[in-house]
Design an enzyme around this catalytic site. Structure first.
Site, PDB file in Angstrom:
ATOM      1  N   GLY A 128     -51.204   8.440  52.972  1.00  0.00           N
ATOM      2  CA  GLY A 128     -50.945   7.280  52.102  1.00  0.00           C
ATOM      3  C   GLY A 128     -49.944   8.020  50.851  1.00  0.00           C
ATOM      4  O   GLY A 128     -50.330   8.937  50.304  1.00  0.00           O
ATOM      5  N   SER A 170     -42.967  21.397  41.974  1.00  0.00           N
ATOM      6  CA  SER A 170     -43.841  22.515  41.378  1.00  0.00           C
ATOM      7  C   SER A 170     -44.102  23.482  42.496  1.00  0.00           C
ATOM      8  O   SER A 170     -43.920  24.707  42.236  1.00  0.00           O
ATOM      9  CB  SER A 170     -45.075  22.055  40.860  1.00  0.00           C
ATOM     10  OG  SER A 170     -45.825  23.055  40.318  1.00  0.00           O
ATOM     11  N   VAL A 221     -42.374  24.124  44.972  1.00  0.00           N
ATOM     12  CA  VAL A 221     -41.250  24.763  45.631  1.00  0.00           C
ATOM     13  C   VAL A 221     -40.610  25.914  44.490  1.00  0.00           C
ATOM     14  O   VAL A 221     -40.422  27.133  44.929  1.00  0.00           O
ATOM     15  CB  VAL A 221     -40.004  23.880  45.795  1.00  0.00           C
ATOM     16  CG1 VAL A 221     -38.803  24.572  46.121  1.00  0.00           C
ATOM     17  CG2 VAL A 221     -40.401  23.007  47.156  1.00  0.00           C
ATOM     18  N   ARG A 237     -48.468   8.787  60.356  1.00  0.00           N
ATOM     19  CA  ARG A 237     -49.841   9.032  60.885  1.00  0.00           C
ATOM     20  C   ARG A 237     -49.393   9.683  62.222  1.00  0.00           C
ATOM     21  O   ARG A 237     -48.446   9.531  62.917  1.00  0.00           O
ATOM     22  CB  ARG A 237     -50.210   7.814  61.287  1.00  0.00           C
ATOM     23  CG  ARG A 237     -50.437   6.932  59.762  1.00  0.00           C
ATOM     24  CD  ARG A 237     -51.523   7.344  58.821  1.00  0.00           C
ATOM     25  NE  ARG A 237     -51.679   6.416  57.779  1.00  0.00           N
ATOM     26  CZ  ARG A 237     -52.543   6.595  56.920  1.00  0.00           C
ATOM     27  NH1 ARG A 237     -53.185   7.879  56.816  1.00  0.00           N
ATOM     28  NH2 ARG A 237     -52.437   5.802  55.749  1.00  0.00           N
ATOM     29  N   ASP A 248     -58.318  12.620  52.098  1.00  0.00           N
ATOM     30  CA  ASP A 248     -59.459  13.034  52.952  1.00  0.00           C
ATOM     31  C   ASP A 248     -58.861  13.262  54.336  1.00  0.00           C
ATOM     32  O   ASP A 248     -59.112  14.240  55.059  1.00  0.00           O
ATOM     33  CB  ASP A 248     -60.356  11.844  52.930  1.00  0.00           C
ATOM     34  CG  ASP A 248     -61.582  12.506  54.029  1.00  0.00           C
ATOM     35  OD1 ASP A 248     -62.350  13.131  53.529  1.00  0.00           O
ATOM     36  OD2 ASP A 248     -61.533  11.738  55.127  1.00  0.00           O
ATOM     37  N   THR A 262     -53.964  11.081  46.335  1.00  0.00           N
ATOM     38  CA  THR A 262     -54.330  10.041  46.774  1.00  0.00           C
ATOM     39  C   THR A 262     -54.795   9.008  45.617  1.00  0.00           C
ATOM     40  O   THR A 262     -55.229   9.549  44.758  1.00  0.00           O
ATOM     41  CB  THR A 262     -55.634  10.108  47.661  1.00  0.00           C
ATOM     42  OG1 THR A 262     -56.255   8.854  47.780  1.00  0.00           O
ATOM     43  CG2 THR A 262     -56.603  10.873  47.023  1.00  0.00           C
ATOM     44  N   ASP A 322     -56.924   6.890  45.138  1.00  0.00           N
ATOM     45  CA  ASP A 322     -58.271   6.425  45.158  1.00  0.00           C
ATOM     46  C   ASP A 322     -59.079   7.400  44.055  1.00  0.00           C
ATOM     47  O   ASP A 322     -60.377   7.058  44.057  1.00  0.00           O
ATOM     48  CB  ASP A 322     -58.908   6.251  46.609  1.00  0.00           C
ATOM     49  CG  ASP A 322     -58.405   5.178  47.522  1.00  0.00           C
ATOM     50  OD1 ASP A 322     -57.959   4.085  46.735  1.00  0.00           O
ATOM     51  OD2 ASP A 322     -58.327   5.363  48.426  1.00  0.00           O
ATOM     52  N   ASP A 356     -60.712  10.034  45.196  1.00  0.00           N
ATOM     53  CA  ASP A 356     -62.139  10.186  45.943  1.00  0.00           C
ATOM     54  C   ASP A 356     -62.301  11.526  46.594  1.00  0.00           C
ATOM     55  O   ASP A 356     -63.166  11.377  47.650  1.00  0.00           O
ATOM     56  CB  ASP A 356     -62.499   8.921  46.600  1.00  0.00           C
ATOM     57  CG  ASP A 356     -61.437   8.698  47.862  1.00  0.00           C
ATOM     58  OD1 ASP A 356     -60.272   9.625  47.741  1.00  0.00           O
ATOM     59  OD2 ASP A 356     -61.545   8.023  48.958  1.00  0.00           O
ATOM     60  N   MET A 412     -56.649  -1.627  45.157  1.00  0.00           N
ATOM     61  CA  MET A 412     -56.798  -0.892  46.535  1.00  0.00           C
ATOM     62  C   MET A 412     -58.158  -0.108  46.247  1.00  0.00           C
ATOM     63  O   MET A 412     -58.597   0.170  44.936  1.00  0.00           O
ATOM     64  CB  MET A 412     -55.894   0.120  46.536  1.00  0.00           C
ATOM     65  CG  MET A 412     -54.433  -0.752  47.009  1.00  0.00           C
ATOM     66  SD  MET A 412     -52.992   0.138  47.479  1.00  0.00           S
ATOM     67  CE  MET A 412     -53.465   0.374  49.454  1.00  0.00           C
ATOM     68  N   ARG A 468     -60.615   1.113  49.452  1.00  0.00           N
ATOM     69  CA  ARG A 468     -61.498   0.524  50.691  1.00  0.00           C
ATOM     70  C   ARG A 468     -62.786   1.190  50.742  1.00  0.00           C
ATOM     71  O   ARG A 468     -63.885   0.347  50.960  1.00  0.00           O
ATOM     72  CB  ARG A 468     -60.619   0.958  51.984  1.00  0.00           C
ATOM     73  CG  ARG A 468     -61.222   0.418  53.154  1.00  0.00           C
ATOM     74  CD  ARG A 468     -60.456   0.496  54.521  1.00  0.00           C
ATOM     75  NE  ARG A 468     -59.122  -0.211  54.153  1.00  0.00           N
ATOM     76  CZ  ARG A 468     -57.830   0.281  54.756  1.00  0.00           C
ATOM     77  NH1 ARG A 468     -58.220   1.098  55.775  1.00  0.00           N
ATOM     78  NH2 ARG A 468     -56.844  -0.291  54.707  1.00  0.00           N
ATOM     79  N   GLN A 524     -49.475  -0.767  44.008  1.00  0.00           N
ATOM     80  CA  GLN A 524     -50.117   0.458  43.095  1.00  0.00           C
ATOM     81  C   GLN A 524     -49.855   2.020  43.399  1.00  0.00           C
ATOM     82  O   GLN A 524     -49.962   2.668  42.924  1.00  0.00           O
ATOM     83  CB  GLN A 524     -51.556   0.227  43.139  1.00  0.00           C
ATOM     84  CG  GLN A 524     -52.239  -1.117  42.680  1.00  0.00           C
ATOM     85  CD  GLN A 524     -53.360  -1.414  43.249  1.00  0.00           C
ATOM     86  OE1 GLN A 524     -54.558  -1.116  43.006  1.00  0.00           O
ATOM     87  NE2 GLN A 524     -53.474  -2.139  44.513  1.00  0.00           N
TER      88      GLN A 524
END
Length: 326
Positions: free
Chosen positions: A14, A25, A27, A75, A106, A130, A132, A134, A174, A176, A258
Site C-alpha cells: 500500500g 533521501s 537517491v 501486488r 509487513d 505503512t 498502520d 504496525d 483504516m 485491519r 487516509q
C-alpha cells in the site's frame, strides 16, 4: 569501505504519504556517497519484468511535498515463487544492482526476506512505509503521521455537524489488524470511544456510556472504529447504537483518503532520516535488516524479527481517551 557501487530502490504494498521524501533521501544520500541508483517501478513486479531506470539527483526533484510514490506499487503473487525470484535476481545482475532498498510494510518485508533467503548475494535494507504504524522494531512508520492528520481533520469537520444536529457519528478509519490510527486520532479529536482490534469491544457498555453522557447534557458524540475491530466496523456499530438508544446515528468511512495527501513536516523529516540511515547501513555492509527509530534512537532490526513480532498498543492511551471523554 563497502564494495557496493550500484543499488536498486522500490516501493511495495500500500502507498503511504512520505514514500516520495524517502525515495528522495535514498537517491541523494547514495549519490553523495558515490553510489549509482536504479529506480524500480511497480515494486517486485517491476524487478521481475525490467521496469527499471537509472536515477540521478534530478530524478527526485520536486517530489518532497507529494503523496503516493513516483516508483508506483503493485501486488505480485508471482514474486513469491522460486521462478519469480530467480527472474528478479537475474535482472538485478543484468542491471548491475548489488543491493536493494525496499520501502513498505509487513508484506514488503516478507518478500524481501524470502528473496534474501533464496539469493543471499544481494544485501537488502528495509524502510518502514505503512500508515498502520504496525512494524516491530520502530516507533514510527512512514505514512502514519499524515494519515492521522488527514483523519483528524475529517473528524473535526464531522464534529461541527454532529454538534449542530445533536447526532452520534461513527467514523471508520483504516487499520485491519492494528488500531494505532484509531487510537491516536480518537484521542486527538476528543472521541467519546475508540474501538480497535487489539482489545475486546463491548458495544452494550458503549451504549451505556453514551446514554449517561446524554443525561449529563452532551448533545453529540464521536465514536472512532478501526476497520478490523471485532464489532464489524462502523456500519454494525452504528446499527447497534441506534437500535439500543434511538440516537440519530450516522456513519462515515474515511477509507483510502487516509493514504493520500501532502506529507506532514514530521513525515518528511522521518522519511529523510530513514532514507539516509538505510544507505549508510548498506555502506556499513549491514544486510537483511529494517531501519527504524525506537525511543529516540535509530535502530536496525532483522527482517525476520520485523515480520514475526507484533508491536503492542499502550493500554494507558485507551484509558486516556475514556477519561477525557467524560
Amino acid at each position: 569501505m563497502s564494495k557496493i557501487k550500484r543499488i536498486g530502490i522500490l516501493t511495495s504494498g500500500g502507498d503511504a504519504s512520505g514514500m516520495n521524501p524517502a525515495i528522495r533521501s535514498v537517491v541523494r544520500t547514495a549519490i553523495a556517497n558515490g553510489l549509482e541508483v536504479v529506480g524500480i517501478r511497480e515494486g517486485y513486479q517491476g524487478l521481475m519484468y525490467n521496469n527499471v531506470y537509472d536515477m540521478n539527483a534530478g530524478s527526485v526533484g520536486g517530489i518532497i511535498n507529494h503523496g503516493g510514490t513516483i516508483l508506483f506499487s503493485a501486488r505480485s503473487p508471482e514474486f513469491q515463487t522460486e521462478e519469480g525470484m530467480k527472474k528478479a535476481a537475474d535482472n538485478m545482475k543484468y542491471h548491475g544492482m548489488e543491493a536493494l532498498v525496499v520501502i513498505g510494510g509487513d508484506g514488503t518485508y516478507r518478500g524481501a526476506l524470502d528473496f534474501a533467503n533464496h539469493h543471499p548475494e544481494f544485501p537488502i535494507v528495509g524502510i518502514p512505509g505503512t500508515i498502520d504504524n504496525d512494524i516491530y522494531g520502530t516507533d514510527y512508520t512512514i505514512g502514519y503521521d499524515t494519515a492521522v492528520n488527514v483523519a483528524m481533520e475529517a473528524i473535526d469537520k464531522l464534529r461541527d455537524t454532529a454538534t449542530s444536529h445533536g447526532r452520534c457519528f461513527v467514523v471508520e478509519v483504516m487499520g485491519r489488524h492494528a488500531g494505532y490510527i484509531a487510537l491516536e486520532v480518537g484521542i486527538a479529536s476528543g472521541a467519546e470511544d475508540i474501538l480497535i482490534p487489539e482489545t475486546p469491544t463491548n458495544l452494550d457498555k458503549i451504549v451505556e456510556e453514551l446514554q449517561l453522557a446524554k443525561k449529563r447534557g452532551k448533545k453529540s458524540s464521536i465514536i472512532v472504529v478501526a476497520e478490523g475491530d471485532e464489532s464489524g466496523g462502523a456500519m454494525e456499530t452504528a446499527k447497534h447504537i441506534e437500535g439500543k438508544t434511538g440516537f440519530d446515528t450516522r456513519v462515515t468511512i474515511l477509507g483510502h483518503m487516509q493514504r493520500g495527501g501532502s506529507p506532514t513536516s514530521k513525515e518528511r523529516l522521518m522519511a529523510a532520516r530513514f532514507g539516509y540511515i538505510a544507505v549508510k547501513a548498506l555502506l556499513e555492509e549491514k544486510t537483511n535488516i529494517a531501519v527504524g527509530i525506537w525511543k529516540g534512537e535509530y535502530t536496525y532490526t532483522p527482517l525476520s524479527d520485523a515480520i514475526k513480532k507484533v508491536p503492542k498498543i499502550d493500554p494507558i492511551d485507551l484509558e486516556l481517551c475514556r477519561t477525557l471523554a467524560i
